[in-house]
Enzyme design. Structure first.
Site, PDB file in Angstrom:
ATOM      1  CB  THR A 124      -0.790   0.069   1.499  1.00 49.44           C
ATOM      2  OG1 THR A 124      -1.608  -1.283   1.065  1.00 49.44           O
ATOM      3  CG2 THR A 124      -1.967   1.052   1.161  1.00 49.44           C
ATOM      4  N   GLY A 171       2.522  -3.027   8.612  1.00 45.95           N
ATOM      5  CA  GLY A 171       2.671  -3.297  10.021  1.00 45.95           C
ATOM      6  C   GLY A 171       4.328  -3.807  10.144  1.00 45.95           C
ATOM      7  CD  GLU A 197      -5.080  -8.870   4.066  1.00 44.23           C
ATOM      8  OE1 GLU A 197      -5.285  -9.451   3.076  1.00 44.23           O
ATOM      9  OE2 GLU A 197      -4.300  -8.406   4.510  1.00 44.23           O
TER      10      GLU A 197
END
Lengths: 661, 661
Positions: B139, B178, B421
């Protein structure tokens, strides 16, 4: 300025400033609001560190600093009008609650309303000058809405002419009052009054809780902060446990009820004297809903105008998110709702002032209606707004989760309104009680006036809960007056259904109370339909006041969208009652799509009209200039976790781990 | 033990342990799960400071410490089954995401799936042993779901046999991964591959980002934490800006696509090889929805059993909140939903494994259906759960806002699942695409199999979107099979409506793409109805597997409540399509009330059956023993704001203010 957002503004069909004036209540009000905002925004004393980067204690500290400044400045500038004070305060604290809220909003007003002249002499000026800082301690850890359940006791001791206050159980510990944990040195404590062996119910007592000089808790007082919450990080919501705390007899607020030196209790002349404050606060909450929702819509719609994503036509550049029908369908009904609630908020404020005048002249006749209306609308608008903020947040994709979007904070600061000042389900049931009572009065042949007068007609028309296939379908789905009518009939039918449910339960030999409880689902539904009708009606009424053609046109589209969207969300009710036919419901879906396209070019202008300054909005995604990503990157780099390139946890845990594996 | 909750457990009509076994998938699974939980809960290395009382940096620090311990222990104990590892991890981190999630869940699996043998030799063991800590950087700040829109470039330089990676714009900065901010020293970066002047689309590159020894960012790398978020406080979601970063040619993951030393590009044999992971994660999210909702229901229902408030009958003691019809109506349908989603989660897991087997044997036939189903159910269950958690929270009154209730954290850790997701609206539209395609196949005379086979029947029965007043109403509202049937017909009708909308748009000379976008509202609605049907069907199917009569009986009530409640929430659809008559809809409302009373005595037992240990639940309100208020008081006293009796802000601001007023 981002070119997309420039183009959006060029496409608007109406004069934004004119709509802003309507929302403010006139051009002079807009001007004054901006003056006050500028006073705060240009004041270096109100500069703040980004709360997102501070600890809870630092946030509280910063809020106390700003609150203290605020008190000084408001007096320095001589701002005295309550609305202007409210505006100034909201600007200083970015609509966040602050540690002195209860001192200013509850402690001082309660003194004004319930203190005797002697008590005013002793307490008011010290409190006005912040020597005494007070809060209002009603809720207990085990008791909320139901006041009779409160357990704190104040027992009169004639020997010393003192009240002895106690928290007899764990569940009786005072819990939640804002400013109680760390800020206040006094609290108005609500306690069951015992004298001469009898309990006389709840009364209010002024209890010193901290030493005036050292601020240390006084003997018998266990006081502190209730710990971190969902939002409200600036406020020290507190607990208070009272262990044989003695206060002089003169600390009971005795303007109405009294305890004589010998312990004789004198009843207050009327039990409903504090009614007004509650109604006032609930009415204000309707406006607060509009305010929070306007912010959320501003952020989501501006960001949807500058955010490009995915594709509609292959090969072409990524379109603005706002061009997706699904995005319009998420946001435009909420935009319409924000306008609806703004106008309902204006109405509630005006009505409150009108009825307060009446009451001052001895006319209490409209009070029950206003009470019922404010309770229901408080629940209706806060529930809808709470969900709507989250829809706005999620419509921003991943960045809606970042605190720099401001959306998480708007949500956590707003959602408690569903619970405080009257839990929403309880509020809905209070309104339902009024509706059922009114309905029964009609059945008994009375003629109702005011907002429930439609129940007269309902009876008159013999509306039935079953669809009457023969009923001519006269609804014009393009005509707001006609839609107000169907909302009205829906409400009437659901009030009737709820009343019937109670009657059926009674026929099954249930008690009145059990019959009520076993019909509670229907009662809440009836209240909801009543409030929905009121909102559609008030939005429609408002259009009649709008002179400017262009503004009238765009607001009409919004009102129509609000009404039609509400029908699709509750189409079962309208079909069930035979108020709309199946082809009409299908037509409505089509018409909503047209309205979405129609509103599309005005979407950004419609949120611009809320005129929420960037400093008040405080959102990277909602910036007026649309320059989102640059600022987001800047903001992230200032995050505390980036104060060092290497976090100490690397040396403490991750590097040593290598040798162990 | 609180006497109210003891009584609740005595009133249960079924054996809680048996139901727990069904949820776990058998008694031996329950046993093993408890063993693993005990391993963590009795391990002093996993004791933690209450995260509610820590700063963001401290929370991250604590999470890294526990993750490091977790890696060591899992290997020490030889826990190797992925499900058992997942269980252990969730126990260690209380279901919160943690800094090594992407290393374990994305970096290592991507190596396994996409690295060449040579690359495995170089990277896998160092990564396995945490010398290399990696993340997966896809992303970008301006690009999410639409992969073709990603802007990061990797340009091959044959002179040095290196790729040169760049973030050419602000909007191309990698954002959100993350573990990227502080934890990782490597990232798998998704970038547009350029070689010999041509762009070959997205490919994956292993990029070292921090020095292996000092952990300082490498030259050309700008990396850091993206700042505080709504939840996810333990994770360093990060940004990554690449400025002419050179990596060897061998760092492109080349198991499928390749770039030769001279820059020749070799296409991968199939484009759909990474399809599976996505489907797997989305299937897992259905289970995660059930898990989060089970927790929220456990807290809300247990607390409602011990909380007394207000009055039903005047003069009597305050009743348990759970005795209010409105409270039952809020919570029991959500309890039913938690069970429904648990069983759907089981089904998705089993189906995923079955179809994976098929694929391994070369049979891809069921893949599109699973893909469509996992996308739709991901959206359907996460939206419903996200709202439901908030209903649970608000049903707890004020205390639902306290962090000690755990409900705010359950919400903020869960709600991102609506976005990551695969953004939910996009997911719904993907499912719709499959449904429309299937519907058109039927129109073209094909016979469908699998879960969409109902579209065959729909065509066969010539179902119409208009009500056929003459249609015999054969629905038995007490019979689940009959209700599955009406849900099925509703789905079929809404798929047909959406398809018709596209056709009408096409007739108005819209392009395929615009016709699709202008029908998107209807398409989402069709997907939603499809998923709703699937959930009702799977819950009903599950009942067939339950042998124990008492458990079967209570689960049947839940399934019926789930189905009937869904009808009342969407009654317009059922009426509009003529699937139910008005009297039936009224009957259903009555029947729901009966089911609420029927379920009332089993409510606490039904949440007990989720078997969520107090240490996992971590909620003062949801404690198994029901001793809520004592513990809440204890918790509050430990709050950091209470570490001193007098907060420094008193001396800094409030005391000095006195002399200025």
């Amino acid at each position: 300025m981002n070119p997309d957002i420039v183009k959006e503004r060029q496409n608007a069909t109406f004069d934004v400033e004119k709509l802003t004036n309507i929302l403010d209540g006139g051009p002079e009000k807009t001007k004054r609001r901006r003056e006050i905002e500028a006073l705060v925004q240009n004041d270096p004393d109100f500069e703040e560190d980004d709360p997102n980067f501070l600890s809870r204690s630092e946030r509280y500290d910063q809020a106390v600093r700003k609150s203290a400044q605020m008190i000084l400045k408001i007096r320095e500038y001589g701002i005295a009008d309550p609305e202007e004070i409210f505006c100034y305060k909201n600007c200083v604290h970015h609509n966040r609650p602050e540690p002195l809220d209860l001192h200013l909003g509850m402690f001082l007003p309660t003194l004004l309303n319930q203190a005797t002249p002697e008590q005013m002499d002793r307490f008011f000026m010290p409190a006005w000058n912040l020597h005494i800082i007070g809060t209002y301690a009603q809720t207990e850890i085990g008791h909320g809405t139901h006041l009779r359940g409160l357990e704190t006791t104040a027992t009169y001791d004639p020997a010393t002419q003192e009240f002895v206050l106690n928290s007899p159980t764990v569940s009786s510990i005072k819990w939640w009052p804002g400013g109680l944990g760390k800020t206040s040195n006094h609290a108005i404590v609500l306690a069951q009054l015992y004298t001469r062996g009898n309990c006389h119910g709840l009364h209010a007592f002024i209890v010193p809780i901290r030493d005036m000089s050292t601020h240390e808790p006084l003997p018998g007082i266990v006081v502190g902060d209730i710990g971190p919450k969902f939002g409200f990080n600036e406020v020290d919501n507190g607990f208070l446990k009272l262990e044989n705390v003695r206060i002089p007899r003169e600390n009971m607020l005795m303007k109405y009820a009294k305890v004589e030196p010998d312990g004789t209790y004198m009843k207050p002349p009327s039990a409903k004297l504090t009614y007004g404050t509650m109604v006032f606060i609930r009415s204000m909450i309707v406006g607060a809903s509009a305010c929070a929702l306007s912010k959320a819509c501003t952020i989501a719609i501006r960001y949807s105008a500058v955010r490009h994503q995915s594709e509609i036509r292959p090969g072409e550049p990524e379109p603005q998110i706002l061009d997706y029908q699904t995005q319009q369908h998420k946001l435009f009904p909420l935009l319409a709702m924000a306008y609806a609630f703004s106008f309902v908020g204006q109405y509630m404020k005006a009505t409150y002032h009108r009825i307060t005048e009446d009451i001052n002249q001895g006319d209490f006749s409209e009070m029950p209606e206003l009470h019922a209306l404010s309770a229901g609308l408080k629940a209706f608008t806060t529930w809808a707004t709470s969900s709507a903020i989250e829809v706005c947040r999620m419509s921003c994709g991943g960045h809606g989760y970042s605190r720099c979007s401001a959306l998480p904070d708007i949500y956590v600061e707003f959602t408690p309104m569903c619970t405080y000042e009257g839990e929403n389900t309880v509020m809905m049931l209070q309104t339902a009680r009024y509706l059922v009572k009114s309905y029964r009065q009609v059945k008994d042949g009375q003629q109702l006036s005011g907002i429930v007068s439609y129940l007269n007609e309902a009876e008159h028309r013999r509306v039935q809960a079953q669809p009457v296939t023969a009923r001519p379908t006269v609804v014009d789905i393009n005509d707001l007056a006609s839609l107000v009518e169907v909302y009205k009939l829906r409400a009437a039918i659901l009030v009737e259904l709820a009343t019937k449910s109670i009657q059926e339960e009674l026929q099954h030999r249930k008690s009145q109370e059990d019959a009520w409880n076993n019909s509670a689902i229907d009662l809440v539904r009836a209240s909801d339909a009543h409030c929905h009708y009121v909102v559609v009606k008030l939005f429609t009424d408002k259009l009649g006041e709008i002179g400017d053609t262009a503004v009238h046109s765009v607001l009409s589209s919004l009102a129509l969208l609000y009404a039609l969207y509400g029908i699709t969300q509750n189409s079962g009710d309208f079909l069930q009652a035979g108020l709309l036919s199946v082809p009409q419901v299908l037509q409505i879906s089509g018409h909503i799509k047209e309205l979405l396209s129609q509103l599309r070019p005005n979407a950004v202008a419609l949120v611009d009209a809320f005129d929420i300054h960037d400093k008040r909005l405080n959102s990277v995604l909602g910036r007026y200039d649309g320059n989102v990503y640059e600022q987001m990157f800047e903001w992230a780099r200032r995050s505390p976790l980036n104060s060092t390139e290497v976090h100490e946890s690397f040396h403490k845990y991750l590097k040593p781990l290598r040798s162990k594996l």
